[in-house]
Write a protein that holds these residues in place. Structure first.
Motif, PDB file in Angstrom:
ATOM      1  N   PRO A  65       0.843  -1.221   0.000  1.00 50.91           N
ATOM      2  CA  PRO A  65       0.000   0.000   0.000  1.00 50.91           C
ATOM      3  C   PRO A  65       0.861   1.247   0.000  1.00 50.91           C
ATOM      4  CG  PRO A  65      -0.765  -1.582   1.620  1.00 50.91           C
ATOM      5  CD  PRO A  65       0.569  -2.087   1.136  1.00 50.91           C
ATOM      6  N   GLY A  66       0.399   2.242  -0.708  1.00 55.58           N
ATOM      7  CA  GLY A  66       1.145   3.487  -0.754  1.00 55.58           C
ATOM      8  C   GLY A  66       0.372   4.528  -1.521  1.00 55.58           C
ATOM      9  N   PHE A  67       0.985   5.657  -1.747  1.00 57.42           N
ATOM     10  CA  PHE A  67       0.364   6.740  -2.498  1.00 57.42           C
ATOM     11  C   PHE A  67       0.845   6.711  -3.949  1.00 57.42           C
ATOM     12  CE2 PHE A  67       0.475   8.367   1.863  1.00 57.42           C
ATOM     13  CZ  PHE A  67      -0.855   8.706   2.031  1.00 57.42           C
ATOM     14  N   VAL A  68      -0.053   7.085  -4.868  1.00 55.62           N
ATOM     15  CA  VAL A  68       0.316   7.294  -6.266  1.00 55.62           C
ATOM     16  C   VAL A  68       0.397   8.797  -6.492  1.00 55.62           C
ATOM     17  CG1 VAL A  68      -0.308   6.931  -8.681  1.00 55.62           C
ATOM     18  CG2 VAL A  68      -0.819   5.156  -6.988  1.00 55.62           C
ATOM     19  N   ASP A  69       1.583   9.282  -6.792  1.00 58.07           N
ATOM     20  CA  ASP A  69       1.806  10.704  -7.042  1.00 58.07           C
ATOM     21  C   ASP A  69       1.566  10.941  -8.529  1.00 58.07           C
ATOM     22  OD1 ASP A  69       2.621  13.317  -7.129  1.00 58.07           O
ATOM     23  OD2 ASP A  69       4.500  12.989  -6.044  1.00 58.07           O
ATOM     24  N   ILE A  70       0.373  11.448  -8.876  1.00 60.55           N
ATOM     25  CA  ILE A  70      -0.027  11.487 -10.284  1.00 60.55           C
ATOM     26  C   ILE A  70       0.544  12.664 -11.060  1.00 60.55           C
ATOM     27  CG2 ILE A  70      -2.165  10.256  -9.785  1.00 60.55           C
ATOM     28  CD1 ILE A  70      -3.657  12.915 -10.242  1.00 60.55           C
ATOM     29  N   HIS A  71       1.195  13.614 -10.378  1.00 64.30           N
ATOM     30  CA  HIS A  71       1.718  14.782 -11.104  1.00 64.30           C
ATOM     31  C   HIS A  71       3.146  15.063 -10.656  1.00 64.30           C
ATOM     32  CE1 HIS A  71       0.711  18.632 -13.396  1.00 64.30           C
ATOM     33  NE2 HIS A  71       2.006  18.691 -13.103  1.00 64.30           N
ATOM     34  N   THR A  72       4.105  14.474 -11.388  1.00 58.35           N
ATOM     35  CA  THR A  72       5.520  14.731 -11.113  1.00 58.35           C
ATOM     36  C   THR A  72       6.235  15.025 -12.426  1.00 58.35           C
ATOM     37  OG1 THR A  72       6.539  12.539 -11.421  1.00 58.35           O
ATOM     38  CG2 THR A  72       5.340  12.917  -9.357  1.00 58.35           C
ATOM     39  N   HIS A  73       7.503  15.432 -12.291  1.00 57.27           N
ATOM     40  CA  HIS A  73       8.333  15.710 -13.471  1.00 57.27           C
ATOM     41  C   HIS A  73       9.698  15.030 -13.314  1.00 57.27           C
ATOM     42  CE1 HIS A  73       5.610  18.538 -15.468  1.00 57.27           C
ATOM     43  NE2 HIS A  73       5.254  18.886 -14.239  1.00 57.27           N
ATOM     44  N   TYR A  74       9.650  13.735 -13.025  1.00 58.55           N
ATOM     45  CA  TYR A  74      10.871  12.950 -12.881  1.00 58.55           C
ATOM     46  C   TYR A  74      11.357  12.380 -14.218  1.00 58.55           C
ATOM     47  CZ  TYR A  74       9.925  12.953  -7.832  1.00 58.55           C
ATOM     48  OH  TYR A  74       9.702  13.327  -6.530  1.00 58.55           O
ATOM     49  N   ASP A  75      10.927  12.955 -15.319  1.00 54.42           N
ATOM     50  CA  ASP A  75      11.242  12.413 -16.643  1.00 54.42           C
ATOM     51  C   ASP A  75      12.742  12.308 -16.886  1.00 54.42           C
ATOM     52  OD1 ASP A  75       8.303  12.739 -17.987  1.00 54.42           O
ATOM     53  OD2 ASP A  75       8.776  14.421 -16.682  1.00 54.42           O
ATOM     54  N   GLY A  76      13.493  13.265 -16.395  1.00 52.31           N
ATOM     55  CA  GLY A  76      14.943  13.200 -16.506  1.00 52.31           C
ATOM     56  C   GLY A  76      15.573  12.460 -15.340  1.00 52.31           C
ATOM     57  N   GLN A  77      15.092  12.710 -14.145  1.00 47.39           N
ATOM     58  CA  GLN A  77      15.650  12.088 -12.944  1.00 47.39           C
ATOM     59  C   GLN A  77      15.557  10.567 -13.015  1.00 47.39           C
ATOM     60  OE1 GLN A  77      14.478  14.124  -9.390  1.00 47.39           O
ATOM     61  NE2 GLN A  77      14.887  12.383  -8.065  1.00 47.39           N
ATOM     62  N   ALA A  78      14.485  10.064 -13.636  1.00 48.96           N
ATOM     63  CA  ALA A  78      14.329   8.615 -13.775  1.00 48.96           C
ATOM     64  C   ALA A  78      15.383   8.018 -14.686  1.00 48.96           C
ATOM     65  CB  ALA A  78      12.932   8.294 -14.316  1.00 48.96           C
ATOM     66  N   VAL A  79      16.020   8.860 -15.511  1.00 46.06           N
ATOM     67  CA  VAL A  79      17.086   8.402 -16.398  1.00 46.06           C
ATOM     68  C   VAL A  79      18.416   8.326 -15.658  1.00 46.06           C
ATOM     69  CG1 VAL A  79      18.447   8.991 -18.455  1.00 46.06           C
ATOM     70  CG2 VAL A  79      15.968   9.289 -18.474  1.00 46.06           C
ATOM     71  N   TRP A  80      18.700   9.349 -14.812  1.00 54.14           N
ATOM     72  CA  TRP A  80      20.038   9.429 -14.238  1.00 54.14           C
ATOM     73  C   TRP A  80      20.126   9.031 -12.764  1.00 54.14           C
ATOM     74  CZ3 TRP A  80      18.341  14.595 -15.883  1.00 54.14           C
ATOM     75  CH2 TRP A  80      17.863  15.392 -14.836  1.00 54.14           C
ATOM     76  N   SER A  81      18.996   8.719 -12.133  1.00 51.20           N
ATOM     77  CA  SER A  81      19.041   8.399 -10.713  1.00 51.20           C
ATOM     78  C   SER A  81      18.207   7.167 -10.379  1.00 51.20           C
ATOM     79  CB  SER A  81      18.531   9.591  -9.893  1.00 51.20           C
ATOM     80  OG  SER A  81      18.493   9.278  -8.517  1.00 51.20           O
ATOM     81  N   ASP A  82      18.676   6.421  -9.383  1.00 58.51           N
ATOM     82  CA  ASP A  82      17.897   5.288  -8.875  1.00 58.51           C
ATOM     83  C   ASP A  82      16.787   5.764  -7.944  1.00 58.51           C
ATOM     84  OD1 ASP A  82      19.843   3.883 -10.166  1.00 58.51           O
ATOM     85  OD2 ASP A  82      20.745   3.030  -8.370  1.00 58.51           O
ATOM     86  N   GLY A 116       5.103  10.596 -14.442  1.00 65.09           N
ATOM     87  CA  GLY A 116       5.771  11.687 -15.132  1.00 65.09           C
ATOM     88  C   GLY A 116       5.086  12.040 -16.441  1.00 65.09           C
ATOM     89  N   GLY A 117       5.729  12.924 -17.194  1.00 67.46           N
ATOM     90  CA  GLY A 117       5.175  13.357 -18.473  1.00 67.46           C
ATOM     91  C   GLY A 117       4.096  14.406 -18.377  1.00 67.46           C
ATOM     92  N   ASN A 118       3.839  14.900 -17.175  1.00 61.96           N
ATOM     93  CA  ASN A 118       2.752  15.856 -16.973  1.00 61.96           C
ATOM     94  C   ASN A 118       3.018  17.185 -17.680  1.00 61.96           C
ATOM     95  OD1 ASN A 118       0.667  14.736 -14.896  1.00 61.96           O
ATOM     96  ND2 ASN A 118       2.666  14.094 -14.124  1.00 61.96           N
ATOM     97  N   CYS A 119       1.930  17.913 -17.921  1.00 61.51           N
ATOM     98  CA  CYS A 119       1.980  19.219 -18.577  1.00 61.51           C
ATOM     99  C   CYS A 119       2.492  19.125 -20.010  1.00 61.51           C
ATOM    100  CB  CYS A 119       2.833  20.215 -17.791  1.00 61.51           C
ATOM    101  SG  CYS A 119       2.294  20.439 -16.078  1.00 61.51           S
ATOM    102  N   GLY A 120       2.551  17.930 -20.542  1.00 64.25           N
ATOM    103  CA  GLY A 120       2.988  17.764 -21.920  1.00 64.25           C
ATOM    104  C   GLY A 120       4.453  18.015 -22.138  1.00 64.25           C
ATOM    105  N   VAL A 121       5.265  18.022 -21.060  1.00 65.04           N
ATOM    106  CA  VAL A 121       6.707  18.230 -21.211  1.00 65.04           C
ATOM    107  C   VAL A 121       7.449  16.949 -20.864  1.00 65.04           C
ATOM    108  CG1 VAL A 121       6.540  20.695 -20.785  1.00 65.04           C
ATOM    109  CG2 VAL A 121       6.993  19.167 -18.878  1.00 65.04           C
TER     110      VAL A 121
END
Length: 215
Positions: free
Chosen positions: A1-18, A33-38
């Motif tokens: 069980p946990g929370f789903v964070d539906i609005h983040t911008h980890y699009d780059g961080q998910a590439v370079w960080s664990d 990620g991918g929010n705001c169309g960016v």
């Protein structure tokens, strides 16, 4: 069980960080990620600096961080998901295909300069979105917010895009499991105007949406 964070911008961080911190430090078990169309996919090599500038302006992430951190071992959206999958993460990461990236990928400078998409452009963008959903994208995201600008201060590629373009992108999700995400806030448009648009595209596509209004 946990929370789903539906609005983040980890699009780059998910590439370079664990670590998808700070979300993973607060009981979140899935970040979206991918929010705001960016975002950074799909992307041709000649458009990398532009997509970095869009993220820099919208999310105030320093350009140097993205320039140094992004591996760019992808061009298509499925290839981006493969790149994310290669790196272990402390929580799950889901991604939405970003409208600005799709627009520039298909239309090039015309898309970056916010020119009106042709019927052929829309058909090609729909194909890109369908491919992304088929590969595992959670949905499609866009922004029509006036304060969303590139690092150079220019409006982002999707600002003031035609309603017919939003409708076409929504219809690309029809008969899929994809969701819509949108940020609204354009001069001369009321909340009622935007609710009418969002209601229309969700009815047309049959897909649910998450959205944000800015005043």
């Amino acid at each position: 069980p946990g929370f789903v964070d539906i609005h983040t911008h980890y699009d780059g961080q998910a590439v370079w960080s664990d670590y998808l911190s700070p979300s993973s430090s607060h009981g979140v078990t899935t970040a979206v990620g991918g929010n705001c169309g960016v975002g950074f996919a799909p992307c041709k090599p000649e458009h990398r600096e532009l997509l970095i500038s869009v993220m820099e302006g919208v999310e105030d992430i320093p350009e140097i961080v993205m320039t140094e951190g992004l591996t760019w071992d992808w061009e298509t959206y499925p290839e981006y998901l493969d790149a994310i999958e290669k790196r272990p993460h402390d929580i799950d990461f889901a991604s939405q295909v970003p409208h600005s990236a799709v627009r520039v990928y298909v239309m090039g400078e015309r898309g970056a300069n916010r020119e009106t998409a042709t019927a052929d452009d829309l058909e090609r963008m729909q194909s890109v979105v369908r491919e992304a959903i088929g590969a595992g994208a959670l949905g499609f995201a866009t922004s029509r917010l006036v304060i969303h600008k590139t690092g150079a201060g220019d409006p982002i590629p999707t600002y003031q895009s035609a309603e017919s373009e939003f409708e076409a992108m929504a219809m690309a999700l029809k008969d899929t499991s994809g969701v819509l995400q949108a940020v609204f806030g354009s001069p001369g448009r009321t909340i009622e105007d935007e609710i009418d648009l969002l209601s229309r595209v969700t009815r047309m596509s049959g897909r649910p949406a998450s959205f944000t209004f800015a005043q």
